[in-house]
Write a protein that holds these residues in place. Structure first.
Motif, short mmCIF file in Angstrom:
data_model
loop_
_atom_site.label_atom_id
_atom_site.label_comp_id
_atom_site.label_asym_id
_atom_site.label_seq_id
_atom_site.Cartn_x
_atom_site.Cartn_y
_atom_site.Cartn_z
N LEU A 25 3.18 -9.04 -19.43
CA LEU A 25 3.92 -9.07 -20.69
C LEU A 25 3.73 -7.91 -21.71
O LEU A 25 4.71 -7.51 -22.38
CB LEU A 25 3.73 -10.47 -21.33
CG LEU A 25 3.93 -11.62 -20.67
CD1 LEU A 25 3.77 -12.88 -21.27
CD2 LEU A 25 5.62 -11.68 -20.52
N TYR A 28 5.31 -4.58 -19.82
CA TYR A 28 6.80 -4.46 -19.71
C TYR A 28 7.52 -5.26 -20.73
O TYR A 28 7.22 -6.34 -21.29
CB TYR A 28 7.20 -5.12 -18.12
CG TYR A 28 6.45 -4.31 -17.17
CD1 TYR A 28 7.07 -3.29 -16.72
CD2 TYR A 28 5.39 -4.89 -16.61
CE1 TYR A 28 6.58 -2.43 -15.29
CE2 TYR A 28 4.68 -4.20 -15.47
CZ TYR A 28 5.48 -2.96 -14.82
OH TYR A 28 4.87 -2.34 -13.79
N ASP A 29 8.62 -4.89 -21.00
CA ASP A 29 9.55 -5.61 -22.12
C ASP A 29 10.18 -6.58 -21.26
O ASP A 29 11.41 -6.46 -20.96
CB ASP A 29 10.28 -4.42 -22.63
CG ASP A 29 11.16 -5.23 -23.87
OD1 ASP A 29 10.95 -6.30 -24.38
OD2 ASP A 29 12.23 -4.91 -24.25
N ILE A 30 9.68 -7.70 -20.98
CA ILE A 30 10.24 -8.83 -20.35
C ILE A 30 11.02 -9.80 -21.31
O ILE A 30 10.43 -10.41 -22.12
CB ILE A 30 9.11 -9.67 -19.57
CG1 ILE A 30 8.75 -8.63 -18.40
CG2 ILE A 30 9.64 -10.73 -18.73
CD1 ILE A 30 7.44 -9.12 -17.60
N GLN A 31 12.46 -9.69 -21.04
CA GLN A 31 13.29 -10.70 -21.83
C GLN A 31 13.90 -11.86 -20.66
O GLN A 31 14.33 -12.72 -21.46
CB GLN A 31 14.37 -9.89 -22.48
CG GLN A 31 13.70 -8.82 -23.46
CD GLN A 31 13.28 -9.39 -24.53
OE1 GLN A 31 13.35 -10.40 -24.90
NE2 GLN A 31 12.14 -8.77 -25.40
N THR A 32 13.99 -11.41 -19.38
CA THR A 32 14.99 -12.28 -18.59
C THR A 32 14.20 -12.19 -17.36
O THR A 32 12.96 -11.49 -17.12
CB THR A 32 16.28 -11.79 -18.48
OG1 THR A 32 16.14 -10.52 -17.67
CG2 THR A 32 17.01 -11.45 -19.66
N ASP A 35 14.12 -9.12 -15.50
CA ASP A 35 13.19 -8.11 -15.82
C ASP A 35 11.60 -8.70 -15.29
O ASP A 35 10.97 -7.58 -14.80
CB ASP A 35 12.71 -8.46 -17.35
CG ASP A 35 14.06 -7.94 -18.54
OD1 ASP A 35 14.77 -7.06 -17.88
OD2 ASP A 35 14.04 -8.32 -19.58
#
Length: 413
Positions: A25, A28-32, A35
Motif C-alpha cells: 500500500l 503503490y497507489d492502490i485504489q481498485t 491496481d
C-alpha cells in the motif's frame, strides 16, 4: 469453553503478511482491484529476477558482492517478456560470460508462466473451439493467444493419444459395446459427415473401459476386421458378447476375428429404427408392443410376440417389422439370460453417459476443422467422462455368474 474451529480455507493473517500488505500500500497507489493486479504483476517480475540472481550465485559459486578468480562471471541482463496470469510481465534474465547459465524458475525458451497449457487443454476438453479459447484467455488474462498457438498446445496430446490407443488390454471381456456418433468435419475445404466409433468393454470385474476411439467414414467388413485385429494385437483373446447397431460389415468381421463371440443387436437402436417413421399418435403403443418381443421368457415366445406385433401393425406400417425378421439371429442371444442380465447385454445404455459427453461437442462446434481436431476433442471428452468409472456396473455379480455358466471355461472364476 469449546475451542473455536478454524476453517481449513481461512486465511491466517500473520505479522509478516501484514508487513507485506503495508509495504504494498505504501509503494503503490492502490485504489481498485485492478491496481492490486498491476502491483502484483510488477512484484512478480522483481521476484523472478531475485530468484534468478540466487540461481546465478549457485551456478557461479559465489555471490554478486564477492570477488572470485573464476573465468566465468556475470555479464549483465537480457530483457524477456513472459505471459502470466496477471498479463504480460517484463523480466530481466541474468547472463554469464560463458552463456552456460540455465535458469530454472523461467527456463530458456519458456514464454509462459501461467500454466496456460493445462487451461487450454481443459477448455478444449469441454468442447470449446480454438477461437473461443483464444477469446476467453484474452478476456481473463489480458493477452492475446493465437489459434495457431492453441493448436500447437493441443497437438502435444497426439503422442498421448497414440500411446493410449496402443496400450495393452485385458485378455477377456465379457461384453463389448460398439457405437457411432456423427460429426461435421472439414476435409480439403469440403464439409462432410464423419463417424466417431467408440468401443467400450466391460471387464471381468464389471467396470467400464473405453478400449478404442477411431474416426472414419468407410464402414465395411474390411474396416471392422482391421479394428478387431488391432484389439487382438493389444492382447484381447476372447469376447463373449459384442453389442452393436447394424453397422455395415460388422457381423462378417466378428465371425472372422472372434468366431466364438455372439453378436447381439442393440435393442435400443432396433426399437428406435423401427419407430423412425411411425407418427407420434402410434409411437407409444408400438414401442410397448416391441417390448413384448425382447422381454419374452424364451426365444419361442419371442418369435410368437414378433409375429403378433407384425400382424398388428403391418397394414399401417408394412416395412416396420422387416428388420426384426431379417436380423432375428442377432436378436436371439439375449433369450438365454434372465431379464436383469438382458438389460446389461442388449442395450448400449452402458455407453450412453459417454455419448452424452460426445454430443456436447456437437453442440459446441458445428464443424471440426479436421478429423485430427475431432479425435483430440473426443480423447479429452473421454477422459473427462470416465473419471468416475471406479465401481462395477449395477447387478454385475449375478450377470457375471450367469455368463460363467453360459460360456463355461471361457471366463475366469
Amino acid at each position: 469453553m469449546a475451542k473455536e474451529k478454524t476453517s481449513p480455507h481461512k486465511v491466517v493473517m500473520t505479522e509478516g503478511k501484514r508487513d507485506i500488505i503495508r509495504g504494498l500500500l505504501s509503494e503503490y497507489d492502490i485504489q481498485t482491484a485492478q491496481d492490486i493486479q498491476e502491483a502484483l504483476k510488477d512484484l512478480l517480475g522483481g521476484t523472478i529476477k531475485e530468484m534468478m540472481e540466487s540461481e546465478m550465485d549457485n551456478h557461479l559459486g559465489y555471490e554478486k558482492s564477492e570477488r572470485s578468480d573464476s573465468d566465468d562471471y556475470r555479464n549483465g541482463y537480457k530483457p524477456k517478456t513472459v505471459k502470466s496470469r496477471y498479463g504480460e510481465v517484463e523480466i530481466e534474465v541474468p547472463q554469464d560470460r560463458k552463456s552456460t547459465f540455465e535458469p530454472q524458475v523461467v527456463k530458456k525458451g519458456q514464454k509462459d508462466i501461467s500454466d496456460i497449457d493445462s487451461k487450454i487443454i481443459s477448455m478444449y476438453a469441454k468442447g470449446m473451439t480454438t477461437r473461443q479459447i483464444s477469446d476467453t484467455i484474452e478476456d481473463i488474462y489480458g493477452f492475446d493467444v493465437s489459434e495457431g498457438f492453441i493448436s500447437d498446445v493441443t497437438d502435444k496430446l497426439l503422442p498421448q493419444i497414440e500411446e493410449w490407443q496402443n496400450r495393452p488390454l485385458d485378455e477377456v471381456y465379457p461384453v463389448v459395446y460398439i457405437d457411432a456418433i456423427h460429426y461435421s468435419v472439414k476435409d480439403n475445404g469440403i464439409i462432410r459427415k464423419m463417424a466417431a466409433y467408440v468401443i467400450l468393454g466391460l471387464t471381468c470385474e464389471g467396470k467400464k473401459e473405453v478400449l478404442s476411439l477411431s474416426v472414419g467414414d468407410n464402414e465395411s467388413a474390411k474396416y471392422w476386421l482391421n479394428v478387431f485385429n488391432e484389439l487382438k494385437n493389444r492382447g484381447v483373446q476372447d469376447i463373449m458378447i459384442i453389442c452393436a447397431d447394424g453397422l455395415s460389415g460388422i457381423k462378417e468381421a466378428i465371425t472372422t476375428a472372434f468366431p466364438k463371440s455372439e453378436y447381439q443387436r442393440c435393442m435400443v437402436h432396433m426399437v428406435r429404427n423401427t419407430l423412425k417413421y411411425v407418427p407420434n399418435k402410434d409411437m407409444k403403443a408400438f414401442a410397448a408392443d416391441l417390448k413384448t418381443i425382447y422381454n419374452a421368457v424364451s426365444e419361442d415366445e419371442g418369435v410368437k410376440a414378433r409375429d403378433r406385433v407384425t400382424e398388428k401393425w403391418s397394414s399401417k406400417y408394412p416395412n416396420a417389422m422387416k428388420r426384426w425378421v431379417e436380423n432375428w439371429d442377432v436378436v436371439t442371444p439375449i433369450f438365454k439370460f434372465s431379464k436383469d442380465v438382458r438389460k446389461i447385454i442388449y442395450t448400449t445404455n452402458a455407453i450412453e453417459s459417454l455419448n452424452s459427453s460426445y454430443r456436447k461437442l456437437n453442440r459446441q462446434r458445428s464443424v471440426f476443422p479436421s478429423d485430427q481436431a475431432l479425435l483430440k476433442a473426443l480423447y479429452l471428452a473421454t477422459f473427462e467422462a470416465t473419471k468416475k468409472w471406479t465401481q462395477p456396473i449395477h447387478n454385475w455379480g449375478p450377470a457375471y455368474g450367469e455368463m460363467c455358466i453360459m460360456y463355461e471355461g471361457r471366463l475366469p472364476d
